[in-house]
Write a protein that holds these residues in place. Structure first.
Motif, mmCIF file in Angstrom:
data_model
loop_
_atom_site.group_PDB
_atom_site.id
_atom_site.type_symbol
_atom_site.label_atom_id
_atom_site.label_comp_id
_atom_site.label_asym_id
_atom_site.label_seq_id
_atom_site.Cartn_x
_atom_site.Cartn_y
_atom_site.Cartn_z
ATOM 1 N N THR A 123 -73.728 -50.227 -86.735
ATOM 2 C CA THR A 123 -73.923 -51.404 -87.306
ATOM 3 C C THR A 123 -75.591 -51.432 -87.792
ATOM 4 O O THR A 123 -76.358 -51.157 -86.668
ATOM 5 C CB THR A 123 -73.806 -52.735 -86.457
ATOM 6 N N VAL A 124 -75.956 -51.535 -88.825
ATOM 7 C CA VAL A 124 -77.261 -51.597 -89.322
ATOM 8 C C VAL A 124 -77.664 -53.196 -89.721
ATOM 9 O O VAL A 124 -76.991 -53.826 -90.460
ATOM 10 C CB VAL A 124 -77.401 -50.839 -90.550
ATOM 11 N N LEU A 125 -78.989 -53.514 -89.200
ATOM 12 C CA LEU A 125 -79.472 -54.862 -89.425
ATOM 13 C C LEU A 125 -80.812 -54.644 -90.056
ATOM 14 O O LEU A 125 -81.447 -53.925 -89.644
ATOM 15 C CB LEU A 125 -79.545 -55.502 -87.815
ATOM 16 N N LEU A 126 -81.158 -55.379 -90.899
ATOM 17 C CA LEU A 126 -82.223 -55.513 -91.838
ATOM 18 C C LEU A 126 -82.891 -56.937 -91.569
ATOM 19 O O LEU A 126 -82.288 -57.750 -92.227
ATOM 20 C CB LEU A 126 -82.035 -55.042 -93.254
ATOM 21 N N ASN A 127 -83.862 -56.997 -91.385
ATOM 22 C CA ASN A 127 -84.810 -58.031 -91.286
ATOM 23 C C ASN A 127 -85.939 -57.884 -92.349
ATOM 24 O O ASN A 127 -86.883 -57.128 -91.735
ATOM 25 C CB ASN A 127 -85.283 -58.553 -90.086
ATOM 26 N N LYS A 128 -85.791 -58.401 -93.601
ATOM 27 C CA LYS A 128 -86.675 -57.783 -94.559
ATOM 28 C C LYS A 128 -88.034 -58.555 -94.447
ATOM 29 O O LYS A 128 -88.921 -58.142 -94.650
ATOM 30 C CB LYS A 128 -86.198 -58.171 -95.851
#
Lengths: 108, 112
Positions: free
Chosen positions: A62-67
């Motif tokens: 699972t990849v999570l991105l907080n831009k």
């Protein structure tokens, strides 16, 4: 210049989840990547996420991105001894910048 | 089969020798890269070629000379190297310079 930072080591028990974190500075990065490197081999592209997404799931990954915070994480569920490797975070625009790699140790 | 093949896998050479590293990709990509990986600097970009033209040269010493005769092949010509040049040299390719890169398994170079 642009930079990608990640912690150097992570140790987990077999069966637990692993979370590897990364921060980057280039807000114009189009893609964010995770690569895996096993001993004696090159970098294997594990997964990547477009900068307009906030999550991507691919089997145990699972990849999570907080831009907003320029923070990327990779979660490996049910970590196995075969997951022991170095994991590189990378941010891509015209030029892809790689982090120094996180060495994951999985204890049986 | 990674799609990116590097030869040789291992190379030992003296400081006065001349040798070449070869990289070949069968992915139809238009961009190719050379990286140096060592204990001091985990992944150092050396050269970038896009459509057979060099678009990046990261202050690499002239004892390293790249050549890209076509979009499928990339060479790194080596001459009068120094012991600090001992490292793993990785080749990568991508569809475009802003696209995911695919790596070969590298050439482990040792300078005596």
């Amino acid at each position: 210049g642009e930079d990608v930072e990640q912690s150097l080591f992570l140790s987990v028990r077999e069966g637990d989840s692993s979370v590897i974190n990364c921060t980057y500075t280039d807000s114009s990065s189009t893609y964010l990547y995770w690569y895996k490197q096993e001993p004696g081999a090159g970098l294997q592209l594990l997964t990547y996420i477009f900068s307009n997404m906030d999550m991507k799931q691919d089997q145990r990954l699972t990849v999570l991105l907080n831009k907003k915070d320029k923070h990327l994480s990779l979660r490996i569920a049910d970590t196995q001894t075969g997951d022991s490797a170095i994991y590189f975070c990378a941010a891509g625009g015209f030029k892809t910048i790689f982090g120094a790699g996180t060495r994951l140790f999985v204890k049986a | 089969e990674t799609g990116v093949t590097q030869t040789p896998r291992h190379l030992v050479m003296g400081m006065t020798n001349k040798k070449s590293l070869k990289c070949e990709q069968h992915l139809g990509h238009n961009a190719m890269y050379w990286y140096k990986q060592s204990a001091k600097k985990p992944l150092e970009l050396m050269f970038v070629y896009s459509l057979e033209e060099r678009v990046e040269n990261n202050s690499v010493p002239s004892r390293f000379s790249p050549e890209c005769p076509n979009s499928s092949h990339l060479f790194l010509h080596l001459h009068t190297l120094q012991p600090e040049d001992s490292a793993l040299y990785l080749c990568a390719s991508s569809r475009g310079t802003d696209q995911p890169q695919h790596f070969g398994d590298g050439t482990r170079l040792s300078i005596l």
